[in-house]
Design a protein around this motif. Structure first.
Motif, PDB file in Angstrom:
ATOM      1  N   THR A   5       0.828  -1.206   0.000  1.00 23.12           N
ATOM      2  CA  THR A   5       0.000   0.000   0.000  1.00 23.12           C
ATOM      3  C   THR A   5       0.863   1.257   0.000  1.00 23.12           C
ATOM      4  OG1 THR A   5      -1.729  -1.170   1.222  1.00 23.12           O
ATOM      5  CG2 THR A   5      -1.829   1.231   1.222  1.00 23.12           C
ATOM      6  N   LYS A   6       1.919   1.244   0.793  1.00 21.50           N
ATOM      7  CA  LYS A   6       2.807   2.407   0.885  1.00 21.50           C
ATOM      8  C   LYS A   6       3.381   2.756  -0.484  1.00 21.50           C
ATOM      9  CE  LYS A   6       5.441   2.585   4.455  1.00 21.50           C
ATOM     10  NZ  LYS A   6       6.501   2.399   5.458  1.00 21.50           N
ATOM     11  N   PHE A   7       3.839   1.755  -1.216  1.00 20.49           N
ATOM     12  CA  PHE A   7       4.418   2.022  -2.533  1.00 20.49           C
ATOM     13  C   PHE A   7       3.353   2.251  -3.597  1.00 20.49           C
ATOM     14  CE2 PHE A   7       8.182   0.253  -0.491  1.00 20.49           C
ATOM     15  CZ  PHE A   7       9.112   1.209  -0.865  1.00 20.49           C
ATOM     16  N   LYS A   8       2.218   1.606  -3.464  1.00 12.70           N
ATOM     17  CA  LYS A   8       1.134   1.800  -4.443  1.00 12.70           C
ATOM     18  C   LYS A   8       0.670   3.253  -4.449  1.00 12.70           C
ATOM     19  CE  LYS A   8      -3.214  -0.129  -6.010  1.00 12.70           C
ATOM     20  NZ  LYS A   8      -4.238  -1.136  -5.820  1.00 12.70           N
ATOM     21  N   ASP A   9       0.705   3.897  -3.284  1.00 14.35           N
ATOM     22  CA  ASP A   9       0.299   5.298  -3.177  1.00 14.35           C
ATOM     23  C   ASP A   9       1.165   6.225  -4.030  1.00 14.35           C
ATOM     24  OD1 ASP A   9      -1.750   4.588  -1.475  1.00 14.35           O
ATOM     25  OD2 ASP A   9      -0.711   5.195   0.355  1.00 14.35           O
ATOM     26  N   VAL A  10       2.380   5.787  -4.384  1.00 17.79           N
ATOM     27  CA  VAL A  10       3.257   6.602  -5.231  1.00 17.79           C
ATOM     28  C   VAL A  10       3.425   5.989  -6.622  1.00 17.79           C
ATOM     29  CG1 VAL A  10       4.499   7.691  -3.333  1.00 17.79           C
ATOM     30  CG2 VAL A  10       5.340   5.528  -4.280  1.00 17.79           C
ATOM     31  N   GLY A  11       2.536   5.045  -6.968  1.00 19.03           N
ATOM     32  CA  GLY A  11       2.534   4.483  -8.307  1.00 19.03           C
ATOM     33  C   GLY A  11       3.462   3.307  -8.530  1.00 19.03           C
ATOM     34  N   VAL A  12       3.890   2.653  -7.459  1.00 12.39           N
ATOM     35  CA  VAL A  12       4.796   1.515  -7.573  1.00 12.39           C
ATOM     36  C   VAL A  12       4.096   0.263  -7.070  1.00 12.39           C
ATOM     37  CG1 VAL A  12       6.996   0.535  -6.791  1.00 12.39           C
ATOM     38  CG2 VAL A  12       6.827   2.984  -7.284  1.00 12.39           C
ATOM     39  N   LYS A  66       6.507  -1.349 -11.821  1.00 12.83           N
ATOM     40  CA  LYS A  66       6.337  -2.627 -11.142  1.00 12.83           C
ATOM     41  C   LYS A  66       7.710  -3.121 -10.694  1.00 12.83           C
ATOM     42  CE  LYS A  66       4.337  -7.194 -11.593  1.00 12.83           C
ATOM     43  NZ  LYS A  66       3.547  -8.099 -12.454  1.00 12.83           N
ATOM     44  N   ILE A  67       7.860  -3.294  -9.384  1.00  9.57           N
ATOM     45  CA  ILE A  67       9.107  -3.794  -8.796  1.00  9.57           C
ATOM     46  C   ILE A  67       8.905  -5.260  -8.451  1.00  9.57           C
ATOM     47  CG2 ILE A  67      10.661  -3.639  -6.802  1.00  9.57           C
ATOM     48  CD1 ILE A  67      10.980  -1.254  -8.599  1.00  9.57           C
ATOM     49  N   PHE A  68       9.870  -6.091  -8.841  1.00 15.25           N
ATOM     50  CA  PHE A  68       9.830  -7.507  -8.537  1.00 15.25           C
ATOM     51  C   PHE A  68      11.042  -7.838  -7.678  1.00 15.25           C
ATOM     52  CE2 PHE A  68      10.659 -12.014  -9.632  1.00 15.25           C
ATOM     53  CZ  PHE A  68       9.476 -12.536  -9.158  1.00 15.25           C
ATOM     54  N   ILE A  69      10.794  -8.401  -6.490  1.00 14.84           N
ATOM     55  CA  ILE A  69      11.875  -8.772  -5.582  1.00 14.84           C
ATOM     56  C   ILE A  69      12.103 -10.273  -5.710  1.00 14.84           C
ATOM     57  CG2 ILE A  69      12.623  -8.858  -3.183  1.00 14.84           C
ATOM     58  CD1 ILE A  69      10.785  -6.414  -2.750  1.00 14.84           C
ATOM     59  N   ALA A  70      13.360 -10.633  -5.938  1.00 12.82           N
ATOM     60  CA  ALA A  70      13.720 -12.034  -6.132  1.00 12.82           C
ATOM     61  C   ALA A  70      15.059 -12.298  -5.452  1.00 12.82           C
ATOM     62  CB  ALA A  70      13.805 -12.334  -7.623  1.00 12.82           C
ATOM     63  N   LEU A  71      15.527 -13.525  -5.586  1.00 13.42           N
ATOM     64  CA  LEU A  71      16.842 -13.902  -5.086  1.00 13.42           C
ATOM     65  C   LEU A  71      17.787 -14.082  -6.265  1.00 13.42           C
ATOM     66  CD1 LEU A  71      15.992 -16.582  -2.364  1.00 13.42           C
ATOM     67  CD2 LEU A  71      16.564 -14.185  -2.017  1.00 13.42           C
ATOM     68  N   ASP A  72      19.036 -13.622  -6.106  1.00 18.43           N
ATOM     69  CA  ASP A  72      20.022 -13.880  -7.151  1.00 18.43           C
ATOM     70  C   ASP A  72      20.703 -15.223  -6.876  1.00 18.43           C
ATOM     71  OD1 ASP A  72      21.889 -13.444  -5.136  1.00 18.43           O
ATOM     72  OD2 ASP A  72      22.668 -11.589  -5.990  1.00 18.43           O
ATOM     73  N   ASN A  73      21.730 -15.550  -7.626  1.00 19.19           N
ATOM     74  CA  ASN A  73      22.421 -16.833  -7.476  1.00 19.19           C
ATOM     75  C   ASN A  73      23.140 -16.972  -6.141  1.00 19.19           C
ATOM     76  OD1 ASN A  73      21.565 -17.608 -10.003  1.00 19.19           O
ATOM     77  ND2 ASN A  73      23.410 -16.869 -11.027  1.00 19.19           N
ATOM     78  N   ASN A  74      23.378 -15.855  -5.463  1.00 15.21           N
ATOM     79  CA  ASN A  74      24.036 -15.875  -4.154  1.00 15.21           C
ATOM     80  C   ASN A  74      23.040 -15.841  -3.000  1.00 15.21           C
ATOM     81  OD1 ASN A  74      26.686 -15.869  -5.252  1.00 15.21           O
ATOM     82  ND2 ASN A  74      26.469 -13.676  -5.642  1.00 15.21           N
TER      83      ASN A  74
END
Length: 86
Positions: A5-12, A66-74
């Motif tokens: 919600t916090k980020f959606k309020d600024v369009g993210v 749109k921000i996508f949070i993922a894990l890298d190879n490390n």
């Protein structure tokens, strides 16, 4: 206020991969500190990651992102993004 919600309020829009979510859940578990510890982890590991990513990639004034949070190879949390055309 939730993180989404916090980020959606600024369009993210924020999405989290299953692997990243499982890592956060495991890191947040603390029988001694309860939910306050989880909130601290979300702020330090996720919210700060998103804000720094937005600044570093000059996306602060960009709406419909749109921000996508993922894990890298490390096994480290990372951000990726798409700009959504309105």
């Amino acid at each position: 206020t939730t993180l989404k919600t916090k980020f959606k309020d600024v369009g993210v829009t924020v999405d989290v991969s299953t692997d990243a979510l499982n890592k956060l859940i495991n890191k947040c578990y603390s029988p001694d500190y309860g939910a306050r510890y989880a909130q601290r982890i979300i702020i330090s590991d996720v919210e700060d990651l998103i804000v720094n990513y937005l600044v570093e990639n000059d996306l602060v004034s960009c709406t419909n992102t749109k921000i996508f949070i993922a894990l890298d190879n490390n096994d480290t949390l990372i951000c990726q993004h798409d700009v959504i055309n309105a």
